[in-house]
Design a protein around this motif. Structure first.
Motif, short mmCIF file in Angstrom:
data_model
loop_
_atom_site.label_atom_id
_atom_site.label_comp_id
_atom_site.label_asym_id
_atom_site.label_seq_id
_atom_site.Cartn_x
_atom_site.Cartn_y
_atom_site.Cartn_z
N PRO A 104 0.78 -1.30 -0.05
CA PRO A 104 0.03 0.01 0.06
C PRO A 104 0.91 1.11 -0.11
CG PRO A 104 -0.13 -0.87 2.16
CD PRO A 104 0.63 -1.96 1.33
N LEU A 105 2.00 1.33 0.58
CA LEU A 105 2.97 2.25 0.61
C LEU A 105 3.28 2.89 -0.87
CD1 LEU A 105 5.63 3.52 2.99
CD2 LEU A 105 6.37 3.10 0.75
N VAL A 106 3.55 1.84 -1.78
CA VAL A 106 3.96 2.00 -3.16
C VAL A 106 2.71 2.48 -3.87
CG1 VAL A 106 4.36 0.67 -5.26
CG2 VAL A 106 5.58 0.35 -3.28
N GLY A 107 1.44 1.74 -3.49
CA GLY A 107 0.01 2.33 -4.24
C GLY A 107 -0.10 3.57 -3.75
N GLY A 108 0.20 4.12 -2.50
CA GLY A 108 -0.16 5.47 -2.06
C GLY A 108 0.85 6.44 -3.00
N ILE A 109 2.38 5.94 -2.95
CA ILE A 109 3.22 6.93 -3.98
C ILE A 109 2.61 7.08 -5.21
CG2 ILE A 109 5.55 6.84 -4.78
CD1 ILE A 109 6.20 5.66 -2.17
N GLU A 110 2.41 5.94 -5.89
CA GLU A 110 1.98 5.92 -7.37
C GLU A 110 0.72 6.96 -7.74
OE1 GLU A 110 3.88 1.89 -8.89
OE2 GLU A 110 1.63 1.96 -8.25
N SER A 111 -0.41 6.52 -6.53
CA SER A 111 -1.55 7.39 -6.90
C SER A 111 -1.38 8.76 -6.56
CB SER A 111 -2.48 6.54 -5.84
OG SER A 111 -3.02 5.61 -6.01
N MET A 112 -0.74 9.28 -5.48
CA MET A 112 -0.64 10.92 -5.24
C MET A 112 0.16 11.40 -6.33
SD MET A 112 -0.83 10.28 -1.07
CE MET A 112 0.69 9.36 -0.67
N ALA A 113 1.44 10.88 -6.47
CA ALA A 113 2.33 11.54 -7.52
C ALA A 113 1.60 11.70 -8.90
CB ALA A 113 3.39 10.60 -7.54
N PHE A 114 0.64 10.45 -9.19
CA PHE A 114 0.44 10.50 -10.70
C PHE A 114 -0.75 11.63 -10.57
CE2 PHE A 114 -2.62 8.87 -14.23
CZ PHE A 114 -1.77 9.14 -15.19
N ASP A 170 -0.31 20.50 -4.66
CA ASP A 170 0.78 20.19 -3.88
C ASP A 170 0.60 19.25 -2.83
OD1 ASP A 170 2.78 21.31 -5.72
OD2 ASP A 170 3.02 23.19 -4.63
N THR A 171 -0.65 19.42 -2.24
CA THR A 171 -0.91 18.55 -1.31
C THR A 171 -0.62 17.12 -1.72
OG1 THR A 171 -2.82 19.91 -0.85
CG2 THR A 171 -3.14 17.49 -0.06
N TYR A 172 -0.68 16.69 -2.82
CA TYR A 172 -0.52 15.09 -3.36
C TYR A 172 0.86 15.02 -3.64
CZ TYR A 172 -5.48 15.27 -3.82
OH TYR A 172 -7.00 15.39 -3.54
N ALA A 173 1.57 16.02 -3.96
CA ALA A 173 3.02 15.93 -3.86
C ALA A 173 3.64 15.86 -2.71
CB ALA A 173 3.69 17.09 -4.88
N LEU A 174 3.17 16.67 -1.82
CA LEU A 174 3.85 16.27 -0.48
C LEU A 174 3.62 15.21 0.32
CD1 LEU A 174 5.10 17.65 1.94
CD2 LEU A 174 2.89 18.86 2.78
N ALA A 175 2.23 14.56 0.00
CA ALA A 175 1.93 13.46 0.72
C ALA A 175 2.71 12.04 -0.08
CB ALA A 175 0.51 13.18 0.59
N GLY A 180 7.91 7.57 -7.91
CA GLY A 180 7.89 8.58 -7.10
C GLY A 180 9.06 9.70 -7.50
N TYR A 181 10.25 9.27 -7.68
CA TYR A 181 11.56 10.19 -8.00
C TYR A 181 11.37 10.60 -9.47
CZ TYR A 181 16.02 11.56 -8.75
OH TYR A 181 17.32 12.26 -8.90
N ASP A 182 10.88 9.81 -10.10
CA ASP A 182 10.55 10.34 -11.55
C ASP A 182 9.52 11.33 -11.98
OD1 ASP A 182 11.14 10.09 -14.55
OD2 ASP A 182 9.07 9.40 -14.67
N TRP A 183 8.16 10.93 -11.14
CA TRP A 183 7.07 11.77 -11.15
C TRP A 183 7.22 12.95 -10.35
CZ3 TRP A 183 2.73 7.34 -11.30
CH2 TRP A 183 2.77 6.84 -12.41
N LEU A 184 7.91 12.93 -9.23
CA LEU A 184 7.84 14.20 -8.44
C LEU A 184 9.20 14.99 -8.50
CD1 LEU A 184 6.64 12.47 -5.15
CD2 LEU A 184 5.32 13.93 -6.67
#
Length: 190
Positions: free
Chosen positions: A38-48, A56-61, A95-99
């Motif tokens: 779920p940590l990876v799922g969260g990164i992917e969902s929020m970064a996308f 920026d709320t989503y990028a910060l999270a 996350g690194y790429d998208w953010l």
């Protein structure tokens, strides 16, 4: 497309109000694996979703989820290490790429260091071919772990010389995985 987008929005919003998962949130059976997914799922969902909205709320999270991996006492609990490291690579690389444009220089250094640590572990273990996941070509373990390695290499392609060898090994292993299905379309794991 609307249904997919609505799911993305729902997930991104849910993750922004949920603390980053950690192994202690889960039971005794493979808590690291249950936390990393779920940590990876969260990164992917929020970064996308940040890429789409620039909210920026989503990028910060998403960034906080990535950096939360520094708080884990280990990524290698002794069971499912390969899957965990594959997911670590995948989540951090995406996350690194998208953010990338959102992260501060010192945050990029931290994330690159974590990606390198996980990818180096996978690469080294895979070359030794002692563990079954390194040579069981019909296994999801091989596919998940090596696809994470490949994503790590692609994310750091221009920044880290090791990345080319990561991508090359991942390509070789994943191609063998894809060739391991039965001619009639059957697969060893369903």
């Amino acid at each position: 497309a609307k249904e997919c987008f609505d799911t993305l929005v729902r997930n991104a919003k849910r993750y922004t109000s949920t603390p980053a998962p950690k192994p202690s949130d889960y039971g005794q059976y493979s808590p690291h694996l249950y936390a990393i997914q779920p940590l990876v799922g969260g990164i992917e969902s929020m970064a996308f979703y940040w890429l789409i909205t620039k909210n920026d709320t989503y990028a910060l999270a998403a960034k906080n989820y990535m950096l939360s991996l520094r708080q884990w006492n280990t990524w290698l609990p002794g069971s499912d290490d390969d899957l965990i490291m594959g997911f670590v690579c995948r989540g951090l690389a995406v996350g690194y790429d998208w953010l990338y444009d959102y992260l501060q220089p010192e945050e990029k250094v931290i994330v690159r260091s974590m990606i390198r640590a996980a990818a180096t572990w996978i690469y080294t273990e895979s070359l030794r071919e002692e563990a079954s996941w390194t040579r069981a070509y019909a296994s999801n373990h091989l596919a998940i772990t090596h696809s994470g390695l490949g994503l790590a290499g692609l994310a750091l392609w221009e920044e880290l010389p090791d990345s080319e060898s990561w991508v090359s090994l991942a390509k070789t292993k994943v191609e063998k995985y894809l060739d391991s299905g039965c001619p009639d379309g059957g697969w060893g794991e369903g």
